[in-house]
Design an enzyme around this catalytic site. Structure first.
Site, PDB file in Angstrom:
ATOM      1  CB  CYS A 297      -0.922   0.015   1.218  1.00 17.71           C
ATOM      2  SG  CYS A 297      -2.061  -1.363   1.219  1.00 17.71           S
TER       3      CYS A 297
HETATM    4  N1  CO8 Z   1     -18.128 -10.983   9.022  1.00 17.78           N
HETATM    5  C1  CO8 Z   1     -18.342 -11.382  10.286  1.00 17.78           C
HETATM    6  N2  CO8 Z   1     -17.365 -11.542  11.187  1.00 17.78           N
HETATM    7  C2  CO8 Z   1     -16.101 -11.278  10.781  1.00 17.78           C
HETATM    8  C3  CO8 Z   1     -15.803 -10.856   9.475  1.00 17.78           C
HETATM    9  C4  CO8 Z   1     -16.886 -10.714   8.565  1.00 17.78           C
HETATM   10  N3  CO8 Z   1     -16.707 -10.338   7.298  1.00 17.78           N
HETATM   11  N4  CO8 Z   1     -14.482 -10.667   9.387  1.00 17.78           N
HETATM   12  C5  CO8 Z   1     -13.961 -10.961  10.576  1.00 17.78           C
HETATM   13  N5  CO8 Z   1     -14.932 -11.359  11.428  1.00 17.78           N
HETATM   14  C6  CO8 Z   1     -14.788 -11.825  12.803  1.00 17.78           C
HETATM   15  C7  CO8 Z   1     -13.452 -12.472  13.048  1.00 17.78           C
HETATM   16  O1  CO8 Z   1     -13.443 -13.793  12.529  1.00 17.78           O
HETATM   17  C8  CO8 Z   1     -13.376 -12.422  14.544  1.00 17.78           C
HETATM   18  O2  CO8 Z   1     -14.152 -13.474  15.064  1.00 17.78           O
HETATM   19  P1  CO8 Z   1     -13.632 -14.338  16.323  1.00 17.78           P
HETATM   20  O3  CO8 Z   1     -13.543 -13.339  17.429  1.00 17.78           O
HETATM   21  O4  CO8 Z   1     -14.677 -15.371  16.478  1.00 17.78           O
HETATM   22  O5  CO8 Z   1     -12.291 -14.873  15.909  1.00 17.78           O
HETATM   23  C9  CO8 Z   1     -14.075 -11.096  14.886  1.00 17.78           C
HETATM   24  O6  CO8 Z   1     -14.860 -10.758  13.732  1.00 17.78           O
HETATM   25  C10 CO8 Z   1     -13.120  -9.983  15.201  1.00 17.78           C
HETATM   26  O7  CO8 Z   1     -12.120  -9.923  14.163  1.00 17.78           O
HETATM   27  P2  CO8 Z   1     -10.951  -8.902  14.165  1.00 17.78           P
HETATM   28  O8  CO8 Z   1     -10.325  -8.846  15.514  1.00 17.78           O
HETATM   29  O9  CO8 Z   1     -10.056  -9.200  12.987  1.00 17.78           O
HETATM   30  O10 CO8 Z   1     -11.770  -7.543  13.886  1.00 17.78           O
HETATM   31  P3  CO8 Z   1     -11.269  -6.057  13.836  1.00 17.78           P
HETATM   32  O11 CO8 Z   1     -12.172  -5.262  14.667  1.00 17.78           O
HETATM   33  O12 CO8 Z   1      -9.803  -5.935  14.084  1.00 17.78           O
HETATM   34  O13 CO8 Z   1     -11.532  -5.642  12.307  1.00 17.78           O
HETATM   35  C11 CO8 Z   1     -10.261  -5.335  10.267  1.00 17.78           C
HETATM   36  C12 CO8 Z   1     -10.902  -6.329  11.237  1.00 17.78           C
HETATM   37  C13 CO8 Z   1     -11.364  -4.496   9.625  1.00 17.78           C
HETATM   38  C14 CO8 Z   1      -9.505  -6.098   9.206  1.00 17.78           C
HETATM   39  C15 CO8 Z   1      -9.325  -4.382  11.033  1.00 17.78           C
HETATM   40  O14 CO8 Z   1      -8.487  -5.102  11.910  1.00 17.78           O
HETATM   41  C16 CO8 Z   1      -8.425  -3.566  10.118  1.00 17.78           C
HETATM   42  O15 CO8 Z   1      -8.870  -2.834   9.261  1.00 17.78           O
HETATM   43  N6  CO8 Z   1      -7.120  -3.640  10.339  1.00 17.78           N
HETATM   44  C17 CO8 Z   1      -6.140  -2.925   9.550  1.00 17.78           C
HETATM   45  C18 CO8 Z   1      -5.958  -3.650   8.287  1.00 17.78           C
HETATM   46  C19 CO8 Z   1      -5.007  -2.993   7.371  1.00 17.78           C
HETATM   47  O16 CO8 Z   1      -4.919  -1.801   7.265  1.00 17.78           O
HETATM   48  N7  CO8 Z   1      -4.273  -3.785   6.665  1.00 17.78           N
HETATM   49  C20 CO8 Z   1      -3.419  -3.288   5.691  1.00 17.78           C
HETATM   50  C21 CO8 Z   1      -3.560  -4.176   4.543  1.00 17.78           C
HETATM   51  S1  CO8 Z   1      -3.128  -3.385   3.094  1.00 17.78           S
HETATM   52  C22 CO8 Z   1      -1.480  -3.740   2.702  1.00 17.78           C
HETATM   53  O17 CO8 Z   1      -0.556  -3.069   3.003  1.00 17.78           O
HETATM   54  C23 CO8 Z   1      -1.193  -4.962   1.905  1.00 17.78           C
HETATM   55  C24 CO8 Z   1      -1.419  -4.741   0.475  1.00 17.78           C
HETATM   56  C25 CO8 Z   1      -2.422  -5.668   0.007  1.00 17.78           C
HETATM   57  C26 CO8 Z   1      -2.953  -5.328  -1.312  1.00 17.78           C
HETATM   58  C27 CO8 Z   1      -4.181  -5.960  -1.814  1.00 17.78           C
HETATM   59  C28 CO8 Z   1      -4.466  -7.332  -1.459  1.00 17.78           C
HETATM   60  C29 CO8 Z   1      -5.587  -7.966  -2.106  1.00 17.78           C
END
Ligand code: CO8
Length: 382
Positions: A161
């Site tokens: 990113c």
């Molecule tokens: N529906 C329902 N439940 C879900 C879903 C969903 N879609 N997704 C996750 N859950 C669940 C999880 O399984 C988890 O359940 P459990 O507790 O039973 O294990 C629960 O929700 C909580 O999950 P999280 O702790 O992961 O939830 P968060 O509140 O942290 O939210 C996010 C998840 C939105 C992903 C958040 O952590 C976030 O945005 N983090 C930052 C991510 C980020 O910025 N990453 C950078 C990536 S970009 C990069 O640099 C790489 C390049 C990649 C390019 C393109 C690739 C294709």
């Protein structure tokens, strides 16, 4: 040479190409729910034996609440939503055809060049920065250079990113040291081809988009851009190794002994840890950059942040400003576009700068896998 002794460089144009097809959270959840139910049925015995874990179905409310994302653009909606496929369907092209990444990048570049008052033949450097280049070589940027009728040189680079700000710094450096006179920086992100639409933790995060900008030495910029261009006051990059965001696809895969989980060859992350570790890193990076440039944070009129997660952006802006940002101080595009990787901060800059006045100060900032973070300080000319 001190920064002030170097030739001033400006962003003289930007462009954005948005795919025509968009997927809502509801559509995505319906598709993955069907696929998940099917997968659990197919693996019922292994799940009962405790050999594999049942997959959990996604939830629409969670997606918006956790990320601020409502929809995302993709190159091929039908393929992504097909529960039997869960990835875009992109036609295999012959060597005589333009690659899809170059094709999608070109309209954004044309738009940026038009704003700068330039054409392809004025360009003498193309730097393509993105999370995934569609092939190893020849560089897609060289194909773009050829399609533009540009002179000079071109290369591809990948800092996930952060490729937006890393490629801008590379362009600014080339202009300052005289190795180019009109640089196109292009960030074409086909995230849908390497996102994991099979697992609920990842399926909602990304969208496709293609951005470009033109960089020139201020002294060479056309007078018509006098009121619209943005002077680059400084660039600052940093990296710190982390395994929390990975994609292991590469040429070594075919030679690897042992069995790899195919999910390791597309995007994966520990989102929660990324959130907690990257937010303070980015806020400190921006504050330090502004301090070194002797620019008070209160003077910053706008932050065009990488669009990863709404709460993340709010937390970073708050970390810099010491207060909750007003909506127009850190504009958000991820509700409509989702995370478009390196294109995100440039989409924000492209769409949310015309209302600012001459002399206004802004920060373009991208961050992501690596970890990596980059900031570009800019001031509106005029
Ligand atoms: N529906 C329902 N439940 C879900 C879903 C969903 N879609 N997704 C996750 N859950 C669940 C999880 O399984 C988890 O359940 P459990 O507790 O039973 O294990 C629960 O929700 C909580 O999950 P999280 O702790 O992961 O939830 P968060 O509140 O942290 O939210 C996010 C998840 C939105 C992903 C958040 O952590 C976030 O945005 N983090 C930052 C991510 C980020 O910025 N990453 C950078 C990536 S970009 C990069 O640099 C790489 C390049 C990649 C390019 C393109 C690739 C294709």
């Amino acid at each position: 040479m001190t920064q002030s002794a170097l030739p001033a460089v400006a962003i003289t144009g930007t462009g954005l190409m948005t795919p025509s097809e968009s997927i809502t959270n509801a559509e995505l959840v319906t598709s993955l729910t069907a696929a998940t139910e099917r997968w659990n049925l197919e693996h019922a015995d292994a799940i009962a034996a405790g050999d594999v874990e049942a997959r959990s179905a996604p939830d629409e409310t969670f997606i918006y609440k956790a990320s601020g994302i409502s929809s995302r653009y993709v190159l091929d909606k039908a393929g992504v939503l097909d529960p039997d496929r869960l990835k875009p369907r992109l036609e295999l092209r012959s060597e005589d055809q333009l690659s899809i990444q170059a094709e999608m990048a070109l309209p954004a570049i044309e738009q940026a060049l038009a704003q700068a008052g330039r054409s392809g033949s004025d360009v003498d450097a193309v730097i393509m920065g993105c999370s995934n280049v569609q092939r190893a070589y020849p560089a897609v940027s060289i194909e773009i250079q050829d399609a533009l009728g540009a002179a000079g040189w071109a290369y591809d680079m990948n800092v996930a990113c952060s490729s937006a700000t890393f490629s801008i710094q590379a362009g600014v450096d080339a202009l300052r040291n005289g190795s180019a006179s009109c640089v196109v920086v292009v960030n074409p992100e086909i995230t849908s081809a390497h996102n994991n639409f099979e697992l609920r933790d990842f399926h909602f995060i990304f969208g496709d988009a293609f951005t470009a900008l033109v960089l020139e030495r201020e002294a060479d910029a056309l007078p018509a851009t006098a009121d619209t261009r943005w002077t680059v006051l400084g660039t600052s990059l940093a990296t710190q190794f982390s395994n929390n965001i990975r994609n292991d696809a590469g040429f070594i895969n075919r030679a690897e002994d042992g069995e790899r989980d195919p999910h390791e060859l597309i995007f994966r992350q520990n989102g929660n840890r990324v959130f907690k570790e990257v937010c303070p890193m980015v806020a400190t990076h921006i504050k330090d950059h502004l301090e070194r440039a002797e620019l008070p944070t209160d003077d910053v009129r706008r932050f065009w942040l990488h669009q990863a997660n709404l709460k993340m952006n709010q937390l970073i802006a708050k970390g810099v400003l010491g207060r909750v940002p007003e909506e127009d101080e850190a504009p958000v595009t991820l509700d409509e576009y989702a995370n478009t990787s390196s294109a995100g901060s440039i989409i924000a800059f492209h769409k949310h700068r015309d209302d600012l006045s001459a002399g206004d100060l802004g920060v373009i900032c991208s961050f992501g896998a690596g970890y990596s973070v980059g900031s570009i300080l800019v001031r509106k000319a005029g």
